[in-house]
Design an enzyme around this catalytic site. Structure first.
Site, PDB file in Angstrom:
ATOM      1  N   GLU A  47       0.858  -1.178   0.000  1.00 19.25           N
ATOM      2  CA  GLU A  47       0.000   0.000   0.000  1.00 19.25           C
ATOM      3  C   GLU A  47       0.895   1.229   0.000  1.00 19.25           C
ATOM      4  O   GLU A  47       1.683   1.434   0.930  1.00 19.25           O
ATOM      5  CB  GLU A  47      -0.916   0.003   1.224  1.00 19.25           C
ATOM      6  CG  GLU A  47      -1.962  -1.095   1.190  1.00 19.25           C
ATOM      7  CD  GLU A  47      -2.839  -1.093   2.432  1.00 19.25           C
ATOM      8  OE1 GLU A  47      -2.868  -0.065   3.142  1.00 19.25           O
ATOM      9  OE2 GLU A  47      -3.471  -2.121   2.707  1.00 19.25           O
ATOM     10  N   ASP A  58      -5.424   9.195  10.078  1.00 18.96           N
ATOM     11  CA  ASP A  58      -4.082   8.730  10.405  1.00 18.96           C
ATOM     12  C   ASP A  58      -3.605   9.245  11.747  1.00 18.96           C
ATOM     13  O   ASP A  58      -3.902  10.371  12.151  1.00 18.96           O
ATOM     14  CB  ASP A  58      -3.103   9.160   9.306  1.00 18.96           C
ATOM     15  CG  ASP A  58      -3.406   8.502   7.980  1.00 18.96           C
ATOM     16  OD1 ASP A  58      -3.692   7.291   7.999  1.00 18.96           O
ATOM     17  OD2 ASP A  58      -3.377   9.179   6.945  1.00 18.96           O
TER      18      ASP A  58
END
Length: 260
Positions: A47, A58
């Site tokens: 990824e 995040d």
């Protein structure tokens, strides 16, 4: 056949491992080297994070990496150039992970075409509304044989999970918790119950579990409840500490993931 589907079709009983890193950090030009190192070391998926200035899902590790990548000068156009340069050497699936804003700015059609041209097999867009996925993104992605991977969390309803299962291909990204990304030492009973609940739904699409996997215990829990695991923050930290030396970072990661 799309490379993502190929991996699941031939995996048998093998538990898969996917790693995330943010393109453009620790060094601007290191993207290709990191991917090729992962391929050599047996990683099943990569990824590749698209750095963005406001990464809502995040944690601090990946936020910091994105900030550094942007300071280094990473752009989506530059990333596609780097991926194109190694396209003929890469056999494992590459999945771009990024937020909707930069992709819309680039253009959905142009983004999907650049993905196909540079050897990308799919994308994860955490803030993509499912309605927009169905109406705006999926028709274009399908033309380029790209897989759009959707995320589910412990708060996602069974009805929505089944709808996602019916309208996507590739795999379902099971987020281990509704919180932001970041390494965890273990998964508590609530997360274990969530894993079991999803497993009992007998979904058509395979599942990969991510967020919080950083050691043998969390890896084992993910692998026991899905087709495999996705590791992000832990590897990003190790890659940063290794100053971009992916083999050194991978050595340290594999050591951390060994059985206790």
């Amino acid at each position: 056949m799309n490379k993502i589907n190929e991996v699941f079709a031939r995996r048998g009983e093998k538990k898969l491992l996917s790693l995330y890193f943010c393109a453009g950090t620790p060094t601007l030009e290191g993207t290709g080297d990191v991917i090729l190192a992962m391929q050599r070391r047996g990683i099943d998926f990569v990824e590749v994070g698209i750095p963005f200035s406001d990464p809502l899902a995040d944690g601090p590790v990946i936020q910091s990496a994105a900030t550094q990548a942007l300071k280094n000068g990473m752009t989506l156009r530059k990333l596609f150039g780097q991926l194109s340069a190694i396209k003929d050497q890469v056999n494992i699936p590459l999945i771009l992970m990024g937020y909707l804003n930069p992709i819309l700015h680039y253009g959905i059609e142009a983004f999907c075409q650049s993905c196909a041209d540079s050897g990308v097999s799919g994308m994860i867009i955490p803030d993509l509304p499912f309605k927009d996925y169905l109406e705006m993104v999926k028709p274009v992605a399908d033309r380029y044989d790209l897989r759009v991977i959707m995320l589910i969390t412990p708060e996602t309803s069974e009805e929505r999970i089944r709808f996602i299962d019916e309208h996507t291909e590739g795999f379902i990204y099971m987020v281990s918790s509704a919180s932001i990304t970041g390494a965890q030492k273990s998964f508590d009973e609530a997360k274990q119950a969530y894993f079991s609940r999803i497993d009992a739904m007998n979904l058509h699409q395979p599942r990969m579990i991510g967020f919080g996997i950083s050691n043998a215990q969390t890896l084992r829990a993910a692998q026991n409840n899905a087709a495999g695991a996705i590791i992000g923050s832990k590897f990003v930290t190790l890659l940063q500490q290794a100053e971009g030396d992916a083999d050194k970072a991978l050595d340290q990661l594999f050591e951390a993931l060994k059985a206790d």
